[in-house]
Structure formats: C-alpha cells, structure tokens
Design a protein around this motif. Structure first.
Motif, short mmCIF file in Angstrom:
data_model
loop_
_atom_site.label_atom_id
_atom_site.label_comp_id
_atom_site.label_asym_id
_atom_site.label_seq_id
_atom_site.Cartn_x
_atom_site.Cartn_y
_atom_site.Cartn_z
N GLY A 1 -1.49 -5.90 -13.52
CA GLY A 1 -1.62 -5.84 -15.15
C GLY A 1 -1.22 -6.48 -15.74
O GLY A 1 -1.64 -7.32 -16.85
N ASP A 2 -0.78 -8.14 -14.99
CA ASP A 2 -1.24 -9.23 -15.42
C ASP A 2 -2.19 -10.50 -15.68
O ASP A 2 -2.36 -10.53 -16.99
CB ASP A 2 -0.26 -10.20 -14.63
N GLU A 3 -2.91 -9.80 -14.49
CA GLU A 3 -4.29 -10.17 -14.94
C GLU A 3 -5.47 -10.05 -14.74
O GLU A 3 -5.35 -8.35 -14.14
CB GLU A 3 -3.99 -11.65 -13.81
N ASN A 4 -6.61 -9.35 -15.07
CA ASN A 4 -7.90 -9.34 -14.97
C ASN A 4 -8.65 -9.42 -14.18
O ASN A 4 -8.41 -10.58 -12.96
CB ASN A 4 -8.85 -9.49 -15.92
N PRO A 5 -9.21 -8.21 -13.21
CA PRO A 5 -9.61 -8.41 -12.18
C PRO A 5 -10.50 -9.88 -12.38
O PRO A 5 -11.51 -9.94 -13.42
CB PRO A 5 -10.48 -7.02 -11.52
N VAL B 1 1.25 -1.74 -11.24
CA VAL B 1 0.60 0.14 -11.82
C VAL B 1 -0.62 0.64 -11.21
O VAL B 1 -1.24 1.64 -12.20
CB VAL B 1 0.78 -1.19 -13.49
N LEU B 2 -1.03 -0.64 -10.89
CA LEU B 2 -2.45 -0.03 -10.28
C LEU B 2 -2.49 -0.35 -8.99
O LEU B 2 -1.84 -1.02 -8.89
CB LEU B 2 -3.61 -1.05 -11.03
N PRO B 3 -3.35 0.47 -8.43
CA PRO B 3 -3.13 0.33 -6.68
C PRO B 3 -3.99 -0.67 -6.65
O PRO B 3 -4.68 -2.10 -6.75
CB PRO B 3 -4.62 0.87 -6.42
N LEU B 4 -3.28 -1.49 -4.98
CA LEU B 4 -3.53 -2.53 -4.94
C LEU B 4 -5.05 -2.83 -3.84
O LEU B 4 -5.41 -1.13 -3.53
CB LEU B 4 -2.27 -3.25 -3.40
N ARG B 5 -5.83 -3.37 -4.72
CA ARG B 5 -6.67 -3.47 -3.94
C ARG B 5 -7.26 -4.00 -2.76
O ARG B 5 -7.34 -5.67 -2.33
CB ARG B 5 -8.66 -4.09 -4.97
N LYS C 1 0.78 -0.99 0.47
CA LYS C 1 -0.13 0.25 -0.17
C LYS C 1 0.61 0.87 -0.20
O LYS C 1 0.78 2.36 -0.16
CB LYS C 1 -0.75 0.23 1.12
N LEU C 2 1.92 1.43 0.61
CA LEU C 2 2.57 2.37 0.32
C LEU C 2 3.56 2.69 -0.90
O LEU C 2 3.92 1.61 -1.85
CB LEU C 2 4.19 2.62 1.57
N PRO C 3 3.60 4.11 -1.65
CA PRO C 3 3.91 3.72 -2.71
C PRO C 3 5.40 3.16 -3.07
O PRO C 3 6.04 3.02 -4.04
CB PRO C 3 4.04 5.36 -2.62
N LEU C 4 6.74 3.45 -1.86
CA LEU C 4 8.15 3.15 -2.59
C LEU C 4 7.82 1.70 -2.90
O LEU C 4 8.83 1.28 -3.88
CB LEU C 4 8.27 3.56 -1.08
N ALA D 1 -6.56 1.10 3.33
CA ALA D 1 -5.45 1.61 4.14
C ALA D 1 -5.36 1.77 5.52
O ALA D 1 -4.81 1.73 6.35
CB ALA D 1 -4.86 2.76 3.60
N VAL D 2 -6.76 3.11 6.10
CA VAL D 2 -6.67 3.12 7.53
C VAL D 2 -6.29 1.69 8.58
O VAL D 2 -5.59 1.99 9.27
CB VAL D 2 -8.22 4.26 7.56
N PHE D 3 -7.05 0.80 7.68
CA PHE D 3 -7.98 -0.89 8.42
C PHE D 3 -5.63 -1.40 8.29
O PHE D 3 -5.13 -1.89 9.37
CB PHE D 3 -8.67 -1.23 8.37
N VAL D 4 -5.39 -1.20 7.19
CA VAL D 4 -4.77 -2.13 6.03
C VAL D 4 -3.22 -2.08 6.83
O VAL D 4 -1.94 -2.65 7.16
CB VAL D 4 -4.51 -2.21 4.66
N VAL D 5 -2.83 -0.59 7.02
CA VAL D 5 -1.39 -0.71 7.41
C VAL D 5 -1.42 -0.43 9.23
O VAL D 5 -0.19 -1.24 9.16
CB VAL D 5 -1.11 1.01 6.71
#
Lengths: 308, 126
Positions: A304-308, A71-75, A60-63, A79-83
């Motif tokens: 971007g390797d797989e379709n959701p 390439v896409l944000p991780l679904r 979730k962290l940009p770095l 983030a308030v909870f996950v981080v």
C-alpha cells in the motif's frame, strides 16, 4: 516477468561455446579476463533470479504475506505456477549453497596441505623443492608467493625447461590466476551450465602462463617441450587413469603444447566474440535487475506504499 | 637471451635456478657443472657466489673437491619430506577436481592425450 526470470537461467547455457571460441580467438590473458568475468556475472544473475522467484513464491503464502506487511495480494502470474516455481528455485539454491560450502572446504583443505608441504621443503628464492618420487609442480599463492616443485619433476626437465616451468608458475602468481580459478569454481557451483566453463577458464590461465613463460625463456619450443615432458612424467607416476573421454583436439595439455608449437597467432575476429560475450552478460544483468526491480515495485504496491 | 639480462634477474630467481640444478643432478656438482646445467647463461663467478650464499643459508652442503668445492642439496630427515608429500597427494587425490585453486603445471592426461603428446615431441625429446 517470468521471461525476465528465465533469461538469466538460460543465458549461461550459451557461455561454454562462447568461452571456447573466445579462447580460440582472443589472446589467452584477455580471454581469461573476459570469460571469468562473464562467468561470475552470469552466475550472480542466475542466483539473483532464483532468489527473486523464491521471494515471490513466499509472499504468495498468507504467513509470509503477513510478515511482509502486505495489505493487498501480491500481483503475479497464477499461484498455481508461481508457488511450484518458487519451491523448485529454493531447492536449486539449496543445492548450489551446499555444493559451494563443500567445494570451499575441499579447496581450503588442499590449500592447507600444500602450505604444510611447502613449509617442510627446502627453499631458495621463491622456489620450494619437495623431495618426492612423484613429478609435480604448482603455484602456491600466499605471502610470499611460492613455486612448489618436486625433485622428480626437476630431474625430468633440463635446464632451459626448468626455467620455462618456473617462469610459467611465476606468471600464475604474478597474474593472480588463483583468483580466476576460484571465480571459475564459484561459478561452476552456481549454475550447472557454467561447470563446462570451469575447464575453459583453467585452460585460459594455463595458456596465459605458457605464453608468459615462452616470452620469458625466449623459446616457444622449449616451453612446449617442458609442458609435454612434465605431463608425461607426472602421468607415469599416477596409478589411476582418469576416466574422462578425450575430445577431438585432445585434453588441455596437448592443446597447450600445440598452441606453443604453432607460431603466435594474431587475434582474429576477436571483436565479434568479445561483443557476443558482453551482450550475453549484459542481457542477463539487465533481465535479472529488471525482474528484481519489478518485484520490489509490486511488493511496495501490495504494502500500500505505492500506487500500481 | 643475453648474459646481461640473466645477470639482472632478481637474486631469488637465480638462487632458485641453481638449487633446482643441484637437485636435478642428483650427485654433488662443482660450480662449473652447475653452470653448464643451468638453463640460463651466468658467469661462473656468479654461480660460485650463489652457491656459497645457498651454503650460508644451509640449503646446500659442500665438500672439498680438487681446488674448489662440490655442492649438493641438504636433505632434511629423509622421511619427513616423503611423508608430507605422500600425505598431501592422498589429500588431493581424493578430489576429482583437485587442481582448482592451486595452478598445477600439468593436468591429468587421458590415454589419447599421451599418444598425441608423444607424437608432438620430437624423437630426441622423449
């Protein structure tokens, strides 16, 4: 997905009670296998769940998202909870790792000291006699396996009781019980709830060896007397009393003696408890594996390797 | 337990039992005395054979007594053993959960455990 990660962390809490019942109802050797196996699997699943949680938080962290070529944000959940969950998991993993390293060091040191002691002792057959005023005896795995016993312990017991002691320690060595004890130690440091299971696994190993000794000596009462007298003699030699609160049935030694004095029980209702153990472990394995596979899939999607 | 079963045990186990009997006795023992204090039923000739084998290995020593020998365990330099043992115990005593990988014969007792155990032992056993 959060539920899938929580299950492997919560299920170990059920193991202490299940393990005690399993030792009650199954034969000691079977209980030893079942409980130690479940403890190791549950420990592994809880570590895997923590690892998955840390990985999700990091991505979730940009770095780290850049490092992971997302390439896409991780679904995920917010983030308030996950981080914070990831941070807590990382902390828990660090504590586990540190405890494991420390324990491994302790065990290695104790093992080396024991080996050095056995080297300096007089040996005949597989038994090493250490001339010491403290009553003590233990099984020392290695090549070859050794039973180490002090002169004070030998003097405490009569002939048949000494045979019971030797048969007990030989059963530990032949059964490879040190692997089970090491597994119990490992599991205890991976999850706090599994700490209580360590004692049950130790007791199961002792009970299994007691039963083997009773069968080899051919007399349960002699074996019971050997355990009781050895424990009292060893206690007399110790300066400090342990500060543990005893349970209603007493500590492990009285339980062993009582079990030996009682007639050998036919396993009763063992199938139910065994099923519960297997179910609990399988649930934990499935939950953590599914969670790991799910995160893997989401990462692939974000790359971007797989379709959701 | 039959004689035949005991005689068939591996030689190493028999040697261990005989050495243990000698250490437990504390004084020198004739083969007859060892035979009596053993926890298994061995022919006296077997005990004699094992004792002389242990003597050949230098684990026990013997002196003439009557028509035969009396055997006693060889103590190495008395202090080295005591020292190793003490060092080991201090090493192990430091850990509260010390008996993990080494399977000890008996665990520590709480005062309650002691009471229960004394109750379980018959009066003659204590």
């Amino acid at each position: 997905m959060t539920v899938l990660l929580l299950l492997p962390l919560l299920l170990p809490c059920a193991l202490p009670a299940l393990a005690r019942r399993a030792l009650d109802r199954l034969t000691p050797a079977v209980a030893l296998w079942a409980v130690a196996g479940c403890a190791v699997l549950l420990a592994g699943c809880s570590v895997l769940a923590l690892g998955v949680s840390v990985l999700t938080g990091l991505l979730k962290l940009p770095l780290f998202a850049a490092l992971g070529e997302l390439v896409l944000p991780l679904r995920t959940a917010s983030a308030v909870f996950v981080v914070p969950a990831a941070a807590a998991s990382a902390g828990a993993l660090a504590v586990c790792g540190w405890a494991l390293v420390r324990s491994a060091r302790h065990q290695t040191r104790a093992f080396r000291a024991a080996r050095a002691e056995a080297r300096g002792a007089t040996a005949a057959g597989d038994v090493c006699v250490v001339d010491s005023p403290r009553a003590d005896a233990y099984a020392l795995p290695g090549r070859p396996h050794r039973v180490v016993v002090t002169t004070a312990m030998l003097r405490t017991l009569d002939g048949p009781e000494r045979e019971a002691l030797f048969a007990h320690e030989r059963a530990h060595l032949q059964g490879g019980h040190h692997y089970f004890l090491a597994a119990a130690e490992l599991a205890a440091h991976c999850h706090p709830a599994l700490r209580a299971v360590r004692g049950t696994i130790r007791l199961a190993a002792e009970r299994a060896a007691d039963e083997a000794a009773a069968a080899s000596v051919g007399d349960r009462r002699t074996t019971a007397r050997a355990v009781a007298r050895a424990a009292l003699a060893a206690q007399a030699a110790r300066s400090a009393r342990p500060g543990v609160a005893p349970g209603a049935a007493g500590g492990p030694v009285p339980q062993r003696v009582q079990a030996l004095l009682a007639a050998p029980r036919a396993p009763r209702a063992g199938r139910a408890i065994a099923t519960l153990l297997v179910a609990c472990t399988a649930l934990s394995c499935i939950a953590s594996a599914t969670a790991a596979a799910d995160v893997h899939h989401r990462v692939e999607v974000a790359q971007g390797d797989e379709n959701p | 337990m039959t004689d035949a079963k005991d005689e068939r045990r591996p030689a190493g186990e028999l040697e261990a039992s005989v050495l243990a009997a000698l250490w437990a006795a504390g004084t020198s023992q004739t083969p007859g005395q060892v035979q009596l204090s053993l926890g298994r039923h061995l022919a006296r000739t077997t005990v004699t054979t094992i004792l002389s084998r242990l003597h050949d290995k230098g684990v026990v020593d013997r002196r003439r007594e009557g028509r035969g020998y009396a055997y006693f365990p060889v103590r190495d330099v008395p202090d080295t053993h005591g020292l190793t043992a003490r060092r080991m115990h201090s090493e192990l005593d430091r850990d509260s959960d010390r008996e993990t990988v080494l399977a000890r014969f008996v665990a520590q007792l709480s005062p309650d455990d002691e009471r229960i155990l004394r109750g379980l032992l018959e009066p003659g056993d204590r």
